[in-house]
Design a protein around this motif. Structure first.
Motif, PDB file in Angstrom:
ATOM      1  N   GLY A   1       0.820  -1.202   0.000  1.00 14.36           N
ATOM      2  CA  GLY A   1       0.000   0.000   0.000  1.00 14.36           C
ATOM      3  C   GLY A   1       0.852   1.249   0.000  1.00 14.36           C
ATOM      4  O   GLY A   1       2.077   1.191   0.080  1.00 14.36           O
ATOM      5  N   GLN A   2       0.181   2.384  -0.142  1.00 10.14           N
ATOM      6  CA  GLN A   2       0.855   3.673  -0.127  1.00 10.14           C
ATOM      7  C   GLN A   2       0.336   4.461   1.057  1.00 10.14           C
ATOM      8  O   GLN A   2      -0.871   4.568   1.253  1.00 10.14           O
ATOM      9  N   THR A   3       1.256   5.046   1.830  1.00 13.21           N
ATOM     10  CA  THR A   3       0.868   5.781   3.034  1.00 13.21           C
ATOM     11  C   THR A   3       1.182   7.257   2.867  1.00 13.21           C
ATOM     12  O   THR A   3       2.250   7.626   2.395  1.00 13.21           O
ATOM     13  N   TYR A   4       0.226   8.079   3.270  1.00 13.68           N
ATOM     14  CA  TYR A   4       0.324   9.529   3.174  1.00 13.68           C
ATOM     15  C   TYR A   4       0.141  10.118   4.573  1.00 13.68           C
ATOM     16  O   TYR A   4      -0.661   9.615   5.350  1.00 13.68           O
ATOM     17  N   HIS A   5       0.865  11.198   4.874  1.00 16.21           N
ATOM     18  CA  HIS A   5       0.820  11.834   6.190  1.00 16.21           C
ATOM     19  C   HIS A   5       0.439  13.304   6.038  1.00 16.21           C
ATOM     20  O   HIS A   5       0.917  13.975   5.123  1.00 16.21           O
ATOM     21  N   LEU A   6      -0.398  13.766   6.956  1.00 15.83           N
ATOM     22  CA  LEU A   6      -0.802  15.169   6.982  1.00 15.83           C
ATOM     23  C   LEU A   6      -0.821  15.615   8.435  1.00 15.83           C
ATOM     24  O   LEU A   6      -1.324  14.898   9.296  1.00 15.83           O
ATOM     25  N   THR A   7      -0.283  16.794   8.706  1.00 14.97           N
ATOM     26  CA  THR A   7      -0.363  17.393  10.033  1.00 14.97           C
ATOM     27  C   THR A   7      -1.039  18.746   9.889  1.00 14.97           C
ATOM     28  O   THR A   7      -0.654  19.550   9.037  1.00 14.97           O
ATOM     29  N   THR A   8      -2.064  18.971  10.710  1.00 19.53           N
ATOM     30  CA  THR A   8      -2.780  20.241  10.688  1.00 19.53           C
ATOM     31  C   THR A   8      -2.730  20.851  12.083  1.00 19.53           C
ATOM     32  O   THR A   8      -2.615  20.134  13.075  1.00 19.53           O
ATOM     33  N   PRO A   9      -2.850  22.171  12.169  1.00 17.46           N
ATOM     34  CA  PRO A   9      -2.994  22.767  13.490  1.00 17.46           C
ATOM     35  C   PRO A   9      -4.357  22.365  14.064  1.00 17.46           C
ATOM     36  O   PRO A   9      -5.274  22.032  13.318  1.00 17.46           O
ATOM     37  N   ASN A  10      -4.469  22.369  15.367  1.00 18.95           N
ATOM     38  CA  ASN A  10      -5.734  22.022  16.012  1.00 18.95           C
ATOM     39  C   ASN A  10      -6.662  23.234  15.935  1.00 18.95           C
ATOM     40  O   ASN A  10      -6.678  24.083  16.828  1.00 18.95           O
ATOM     41  N   THR A  11      -7.387  23.329  14.828  1.00 18.94           N
ATOM     42  CA  THR A  11      -8.323  24.441  14.609  1.00 18.94           C
ATOM     43  C   THR A  11      -9.634  23.876  14.069  1.00 18.94           C
ATOM     44  O   THR A  11      -9.684  22.736  13.603  1.00 18.94           O
ATOM     45  N   PRO A  12     -10.689  24.678  14.085  1.00 15.81           N
ATOM     46  CA  PRO A  12     -11.960  24.220  13.516  1.00 15.81           C
ATOM     47  C   PRO A  12     -11.885  23.874  12.027  1.00 15.81           C
ATOM     48  O   PRO A  12     -12.752  23.176  11.507  1.00 15.81           O
TER      49      PRO A  12
END
Length: 156
Positions: free
Chosen positions: A9-20
């Motif tokens: 499989g292919q794995t993707y990563h995303l990090t977001t700030p804790n916001t609405p």
């Protein structure tokens, strides 16, 4: 033509700030990843589930960032993990009262995902600890016209 994932499989990563805005960003990103990998038929259910899980992390933690990992599986499914810095397990879906104003999101996750759960976050993902809530969606099988069918809440 979309390149098919390898056996692992292919794995993707995303990090977001804790916001609405985090639930929308994760929803939209997951939709694009599924379309790019030829898994668009999973998108509506995946959008609903990732929205619920990310909204819980935003609402119930003080984690500065929310992480999302999506693995497009070689068998046609997808596994999504949402990470936060809070060590407390989320309230189990069955522990929420029917007349509560909040807490029904995990009922949706339980009803729509093939599998789901929670676990401590691996140290390489969240150095300070924390947890992840994950769910998996799979292609159910082909119908006579070659279209994949995803189970719905009505199937349970």
């Amino acid at each position: 033509m979309t390149e098919q994932p390898n056996a692992a499989g292919q794995t993707y990563h995303l990090t977001t700030p804790n916001t609405p805005l985090s639930p929308k960003i994760c929803r939209d990103t997951l939709t694009l990843l599924l379309a790019a990998n030829g898994r668009s038929e999973l998108a509506d259910t995946a959008r609903t589930l990732v929205s619920e899980v990310v909204t819980n992390a935003v609402t119930h933690t003080v984690s500065p960032t929310i992480g999302m990992e999506a693995c497009v599986l070689a068998d046609g499914g997808v596994r999504v993990c949402v990470y936060d810095d809070c060590r407390a397990e989320p309230l189990a879906a069955l522990d929420v009262s029917r007349d509560s104003e909040h807490g029904r999101g995990l009922f949706l996750v339980q009803a729509l995902a093939h599998e789901w759960g929670t676990a401590p976050a691996p140290r390489q993902v969240r150095a300070g600890g924390g947890k992840h809530v994950w769910f998996e969606l799979r292609r159910e099988g082909r119908t006579g016209n070659g279209i994949y069918r995803v189970p719905t809440i009505l199937d349970n």
